[in-house]
Design an enzyme around this catalytic site. Structure first.
Site, PDB file in Angstrom:
ATOM      1  N   GLU A 247      -4.990  -2.470  -2.076  1.00  0.00           N
ATOM      2  CA  GLU A 247      -5.090  -2.172  -0.645  1.00  0.00           C
ATOM      3  C   GLU A 247      -3.671  -2.160  -0.113  1.00  0.00           C
ATOM      4  OE1 GLU A 247      -4.271  -3.592   2.535  1.00  0.00           O
ATOM      5  OE2 GLU A 247      -6.165  -4.378   3.290  1.00  0.00           O
ATOM      6  N   CYS A 281      -3.169  -4.907   8.434  1.00  0.00           N
ATOM      7  CA  CYS A 281      -3.030  -3.593   7.798  1.00  0.00           C
ATOM      8  C   CYS A 281      -3.847  -2.522   8.504  1.00  0.00           C
ATOM      9  CB  CYS A 281      -3.406  -3.672   6.329  1.00  0.00           C
ATOM     10  SG  CYS A 281      -5.076  -4.293   6.048  1.00  0.00           S
TER      11      CYS A 281
END
Length: 486
Positions: A247, A281
């Protein structure tokens, strides 16, 4: 309160040959001096994980579930201690530490249940001469590199599926926030988890981190971090064929159309952007707003920015804590100043909060008239900065939204027109499209497209990143021969 300082390797808590001071970015004081791994520690962890694999992979699902639930019970019992570790190592507001802790509990629960749902797949033989089944087995030793922004949540996303799948896992937390991960090592030792099943060691040495990745022992390498770090790890890990689950970075666009619920849009944008000091994020980065509602939307965002409480106080309702360190603060300040010098308008924030002299705090900031050439537009800011880009026509909007060098993790769309929302979702090149809301949970897939990553965190998809498939074929007639040409 005493904070953990030792690594957890081969079933025991261990000091390292070197140590590192962990600084609370809110107070700029030392929280603890923790052990950091050297080359010998990394080798010991790799060997222990390799040696543990056969035994751990052979355990029954019920036995693995039992260990996971023992660890979950300790995590629940030690909630205050674990949350205090996060609160002090990164200055995160107390209320926001609950999400970290809760995700660890949820991950251990969810994957203990999910592994029991993984069944053999039966394949039909076209000729009727053989039986075929596909079984799932542990992939092998897993190696996890974690980001510092959610110390326990990031750990949770890795430890749950790895333990459930039967993969021993070596966890390397960020050297900025290793304390809460080391606390999990203490809990693993306390329950007597079999040696080598989980190992937790921080290191500030690039050479040691690269040695872990370059080793041929890990079969799965997983990361939460930047796109650049992901590229480096894949290059370094090319010593053998490995599976990757990553990720990575994102530069999340937000599309606010003229028919949007502006209060809802402003609440979500500022809620995700100012929580955790914007160090998320999936945080909204480029907010495209229809010119017709631009002034109203800006006012709502500015009101929320000015109302946000900034600080470090467990007993206060803090909205925004500090950014992780002085280097991050300087980078963010540079992005703001660059944007203003290039023609952006500063509507709120832009510097330290008034009267806040200690700590790496940045006041919640709102910029408007941001353009494509500005660094704050091109980069993932990872800070409490809302960048507003007005648009008059929709013609070029999706091109701009998709123009993201760091790939596509999350995009947001606000409109009451469902057909428009679905049309945008179809064309936005992001792994997650959030329409008129935002939702994340352990059972929902989380992953990016392109340079934002490969594989998934959360959901059953993450579990399968740690499993391999094996076909078992049996002839129904001992004289039958199916042929060798695939």
């Amino acid at each position: 309160m005493e904070f953990p300082t030792q690594m957890y390797i081969d079933g025991t808590l261990a000091d390292g040959r070197a140590s590192r001071d962990i600084i609370n970015p809110a107070t700029e004081t030392v929280v603890a001096t923790v052990a950091v791994a050297g080359a010998e520690d990394a080798d010991r962890a790799l060997n222990a994980a390799r040696d543990a694999f056969a035994g751990w992979a052979a355990t029954s699902v019920a036995e693995r579930q039992g260990w996971m639930r023992k660890l979950r019970d300790e995590v629940i019992a030690q909630e205050d201690w674990l949350r205090s570790c996060i609160h002090h190592e990164m200055g995160k507001p107390w209320a926001q530490t609950e999400e970290d802790w809760d995700r660890l509990v949820a991950s251990l629960d969810f994957y203990a249940e999910e592994i029991a749902r993984v069944n053999d797949e039966i394949l039909v033989d076209r000729a009727g001469s053989h039986s075929h089944r596909v079984v799932h087995e542990p992939a092998g030793v897993a190696l996890a590199f974690l980001a510092w922004n959610f110390p326990l949540l990031n750990l949770a996303f890795k430890i749950g599926p790895a333990m459930a799948a039967g993969c021993p896992i070596i966890i390397r937390p960020s050297d900025a926030t290793p304390i809460s991960a080391y606390a999990v090592g203490v809990l693993c030792a306390r329950i007597g988890l079999p040696k080598g099943v989980v190992q937790i060691l921080a290191t500030e040495s690039y050479a040691v981190a690269d040695a872990l990745t370059a080793s041929t022992m890990p079969q799965v390498v997983t990361l939460i971090g930047s796109t650049r770090t992901g590229q480096h790890i894949m290059r370094t890990g090319a010593t053998s064929i490995k599976r990757y689950s990553m990720e990575l970075g994102g530069n999340a666009p937000v599309l606010v159309f003229e028919d949007a619920d502006l209060d809802l849009a402003a609440e979500i944008v500022t809620g995700v952007k100012f929580s955790n000091a914007g160090q998320i994020c999936v945080s909204p980065n480029r907010v495209f707003v229809a010119e017709a509602v631009r002034q109203v939307f800006e006012q709502k965002v500015v009101e929320r920015a000015r109302a946000a409480q900034v600080g470090f106080d467990r007993n206060a309702e803090i909205t925004t804590g500090p950014v992780i360190d002085g280097r991050a603060w300087t980078r963010l300040k540079g992005l703001i100043d660059d944007a203003v010098s290039e023609g952006a308008t500063l509507l709120a924030g832009g510097d330290r909060p008034e009267g806040q002299m200690t700590g790496h705090f940045l006041a919640p900031t709102v910029l408007t008239d941001v353009t494509e050439t500005m660094q704050v537009y091109r980069q993932e800011t990872f800070g409490p900065i809302v960048s507003i880009i007005p648009f008059a026509q929709e013609g070029d909007l999706l091109r701009m939204a998709n123009d993201c060098e760091e790939g596509g993790l999350t995009a947001y769309v606000f409109t009451r027109d469902l057909a428009r929302a679905e049309a945008c979702a179809a064309r936005l090149r992001y792994g997650e499209i959030q329409i008129n809301g935002v939702k994340y949970d352990i059972d929902l897939p989380h992953g990016g497209i392109g340079q934002s990553g490969i594989g998934h965190d959360c959901s059953s998809l993450a579990l399968h990143d740690y499993l391999v498939k094996k076909r078992i074929t049996r002839a129904l007639d001992t004289n039958s021969f199916g042929g060798l040409n695939p």
